[in-house]
Design a protein around this motif. Structure first.
Motif, PDB file in Angstrom:
ATOM      1  N   VAL A  31       7.725 -14.923  11.874  1.00  0.00           N
ATOM      2  CA  VAL A  31       7.782 -14.322  10.536  1.00  0.00           C
ATOM      3  C   VAL A  31       8.536 -13.005  10.633  1.00  0.00           C
ATOM      4  N   TYR A  32       9.186 -12.646   9.527  1.00  0.00           N
ATOM      5  CA  TYR A  32       9.894 -11.359   9.495  1.00  0.00           C
ATOM      6  C   TYR A  32       9.862 -10.796   8.089  1.00  0.00           C
ATOM      7  N   GLU A  33      10.097  -9.480   8.004  1.00  0.00           N
ATOM      8  CA  GLU A  33      10.095  -8.809   6.705  1.00  0.00           C
ATOM      9  C   GLU A  33      11.000  -7.589   6.754  1.00  0.00           C
ATOM     10  N   PHE A  34      11.792  -7.426   5.717  1.00  0.00           N
ATOM     11  CA  PHE A  34      12.517  -6.168   5.485  1.00  0.00           C
ATOM     12  C   PHE A  34      11.629  -5.357   4.541  1.00  0.00           C
ATOM     13  N   SER A  35      11.058  -4.281   5.039  1.00  0.00           N
ATOM     14  CA  SER A  35      10.014  -3.593   4.272  1.00  0.00           C
ATOM     15  C   SER A  35      10.374  -2.141   4.001  1.00  0.00           C
ATOM     16  N   LYS A  36       9.858  -1.646   2.873  1.00  0.00           N
ATOM     17  CA  LYS A  36       9.883  -0.226   2.587  1.00  0.00           C
ATOM     18  C   LYS A  36       8.630   0.387   3.180  1.00  0.00           C
ATOM     19  N   ASP A  37       8.803   1.319   4.113  1.00  0.00           N
ATOM     20  CA  ASP A  37       7.684   2.020   4.721  1.00  0.00           C
ATOM     21  C   ASP A  37       7.733   3.496   4.333  1.00  0.00           C
ATOM     22  N   PHE A  38       6.589   4.164   4.461  1.00  0.00           N
ATOM     23  CA  PHE A  38       6.471   5.542   3.981  1.00  0.00           C
ATOM     24  C   PHE A  38       5.686   6.361   5.002  1.00  0.00           C
ATOM     25  N   ARG A  39       6.238   7.500   5.388  1.00  0.00           N
ATOM     26  CA  ARG A  39       5.549   8.376   6.335  1.00  0.00           C
ATOM     27  C   ARG A  39       5.644   9.817   5.837  1.00  0.00           C
ATOM     28  N   ASN A  40       4.480  10.443   5.748  1.00  0.00           N
ATOM     29  CA  ASN A  40       4.386  11.783   5.161  1.00  0.00           C
ATOM     30  C   ASN A  40       4.651  12.831   6.237  1.00  0.00           C
ATOM     31  N   GLU A  41       5.886  12.827   6.712  1.00  0.00           N
ATOM     32  CA  GLU A  41       6.259  13.672   7.842  1.00  0.00           C
ATOM     33  C   GLU A  41       7.531  14.456   7.497  1.00  0.00           C
ATOM     34  N   GLY A  42       8.190  14.964   8.526  1.00  0.00           N
ATOM     35  CA  GLY A  42       9.345  15.825   8.297  1.00  0.00           C
ATOM     36  C   GLY A  42      10.562  15.080   7.761  1.00  0.00           C
ATOM     37  N   MET A  43      11.521  15.858   7.244  1.00  0.00           N
ATOM     38  CA  MET A  43      12.789  15.325   6.746  1.00  0.00           C
ATOM     39  C   MET A  43      13.920  15.994   7.503  1.00  0.00           C
TER      40      MET A  43
END
Length: 570
Positions: free
Chosen positions: A255-267
């Motif tokens: 199985v595979y997925e192109f996903s939007k992930d979110f991390r509340n860290e630096g830019m």
């Protein structure tokens, strides 16, 4: 009547908008406008004296205009290219009423307006392929002036290049810098190429939750929100790993997925809080198989985009030709620091970090300390693609222990141009071992490590039903696009990167006397007070009032120095 907050150009355009409506022209018509060709198609296929393109219909944005009495030239830009149009007054308006040309085209249309034209294609005496316009329709009136990019003798002037403005107003960037579309077209091609390869292997593309009760699958600080109906906290996913492995438990081969992930860290130039990741999990495989699979992906993408495996990335020419060299993490650290860290305690690692000048915090365990050593002292050396493998157990809570050394795990990261681009494991499928690893992460969380993993009881329950030997890999799509398009910043490969809130500049109203003094001061600051007063030619009363006004608006200040009183522009 002037509207507050609008520039002179914006006010003029709104006046033109009203005049168009008064003349019966809808500046935003609802009806479909049929087009039968593109600017690129015309320029590529037009041949003098041939029949094609004798009845074309094209729509685009007007980017330039040269009015020459009864005839004019303009350039319109459609999604494919720019093309010149020729507008003749008597052919556009064959009857008595010439207002469409004299009033609308010449006076009420502006650069940036979207128009539709019908006519035939010809070549001008200067050799320019152009459309001879027979009909012209306004399709959308632009109320803001575009930045005008000028070109002369092959040189670009007044280019729209300020990065913050480009990222914040990507729609303007795409209009005036159409060449950047190529980056985003290539981005789509990269994703399509990977998807095509996975489908050839028979793997299934799936979707997993973005809102998750446990932020699992990675060591990262999550975004948290609240579900009102259920009255529970939910987290924006930091990774989709655990859900995909549950599907392997359920019986899927791959199985595979192109996903939007979110991390509340630096830019920074390689990190955005919202990013695109690709994760793939395949049953009955290990990390050695996944290394070969991963390098095949990169080679295939390079060939699909460039027709070669050699890709320019900054100042380096990166060769994505397989196979890639492999080196263990401990070997890399010893090679670039001189320290053999195998078997070292947390205290000994702290001493090594201190000797290497690496900052540490009390919340760091062995895994974080080893990671810092590698990131700071080794990572920049890996320019050509290379696999860093066999990570310590403390750094890899979801990874199966190494078959030959229980202190290590079967994990690798693919390094390119000094950055990690992929991370993969022989997945841990022992539920008892996995629970113990999660409990170790919990201890780090209690020490203050806000990136340590939570315990996911449902994932542990899934493992207890039995997961086959599996290998999984995650790849940063944004970073891959950066490398494949030679883009220096992640903001260059995202249509709408996260930006700081836009702050509105406060407008300061100045009197005519204040403007006069300020303009003199801008030319020469600091300036002798008496000389500045003489240059202004203001009376004593007006001078005093102007200086008090500028000081109160914090635009100028008077300083008492050994040489006398001086006025400084702030």
């Amino acid at each position: 009547m002037n509207s507050p907050g609008l520039s002179e150009q914006e006010q003029i355009r709104r006046e033109s908008l009203n005049k168009l409506r008064e003349s019966g022209i809808d500046p935003y018509p609802a009806a479909q406008y049929f087009v039968n060709t593109t600017a690129r198609e015309i320029k590529d296929q037009f041949i003098d004296g041939k029949e094609p393109f004798q009845d074309v219909c094209l729509a685009g944005r007007m980017m330039s205009r040269r009015i020459m009495g009864k005839a004019s030239f303009a350039e319109i830009q459609d999604p494919t290219s720019r093309i010149q149009i020729y507008v003749n007054r008597d052919e556009l308006c064959p009857g008595e009423d010439k207002s469409l040309y004299n009033d609308v085209f010449k006076k009420l249309l502006d650069i940036g307006d979207i128009i539709g034209v019908k006519g035939f294609v010809f070549r001008t005496q200067m050799g320019e392929i152009s459309i001879h316009v027979k009909e012209l329709t306004l399709l959308s009136k632009s109320l803001r002036p575009l930045p005008i990019v000028k070109e002369k003798d092959g040189k670009i002037y007044d280019a729209f290049t300020d990065p913050e403005q480009r990222y914040r107003m990507r729609y303007v960037d795409l209009i005036v810098n159409p060449q950047i579309k190529d980056v985003f077209i290539k981005r789509t091609k990269i994703i399509d190429t990977i998807r095509e390869m996975f489908n050839e292997y028979g793997y299934l593309e799936v979707e997993t939750p973005i809102l998750q009760p446990i932020p699992g699958g990675a060591a990262a600080r999550p975004f948290v929100t609240h579900h009102n109906t259920l009255d529970i906290p939910l987290y924006l996913r930091i990774a989709n790993e655990l859900y995909l492995k549950k599907l392997i438990v359920g019986g899927f081969e791959g199985v595979y997925e192109f996903s939007k992930d979110f991390r509340n860290e630096g830019m920074d130039r390689t990190h955005n809080p919202e990013f695109t990741a690709m994760e793939v999990y395949v049953a009955y495989k290990d990390y050695l198989w996944m290394m070969e699979f991963t390098e095949k992906i990169c080679e295939r993408v390079a060939l699909a985009l460039h027709g070669t495996t050699n890709v320019q990335v900054g100042e380096h020419k990166i060769d994505f030709k397989t196979p890639y060299p492999r080196i263990t993490m401990y070997e890399a650290i010893k090679k670039y620091t001189g320290y053999d860290i195998s078997g070292k305690t947390e205290k000994e690692l702290l001493t090594i970090c201190e000797n290497l000048g690496i900052e540490t915090t009390p919340a760091m365990g062995k895994g974080k300390l080893i990671g810092e050593i590698f990131d700071e002292k080794c990572e920049p050396h890996f320019i050509q693609p290379a696999f860093i493998m066999d990570y310590p157990v403390e750094m890899s809570p979801l990874t199966k222990k190494h078959r030959n050394n229980p202190e290590l795990t079967e994990r690798f990261e693919l390094m390119i141009n000094g950055k990690e681009i992929a991370n993969a494991y022989s997945e841990l499928n022992d539920p008892i071992d996995q629970r113990e690893r999660f409990e170790e992460q919990l201890k780090l969380l209690e020490k203050g490590d806000d990136e340590a993993m939570f315990i996911d009881q449902d994932f542990l329950r899934a493992l207890e039903y039995g997961m086959p030997p599996t290998s999984g890999m995650g790849m940063g799509i944004d970073r891959l696009v950066m490398f494949m398009t030679n883009s220096p910043s992640i903001q260059d490969v995202l249509f709408f990167p996260q930006m700081k809130p836009e702050t509105k500049k406060k407008t300061v109203e100045l009197t005519e006397d204040e403007k006069q003094v300020l303009n003199l001061l801008k030319e020469s600051s600091p300036a002798d007070l008496n000389e500045l007063k003489t240059q202004s030619k203001l009376s004593n009363k007006k001078w005093d009032k102007a200086m008090k006004g500028l000081a109160g608006k914090k635009l100028a200040k008077v300083e008492n120095t050994k040489e006398g009183l001086w006025v400084k522009f702030i």
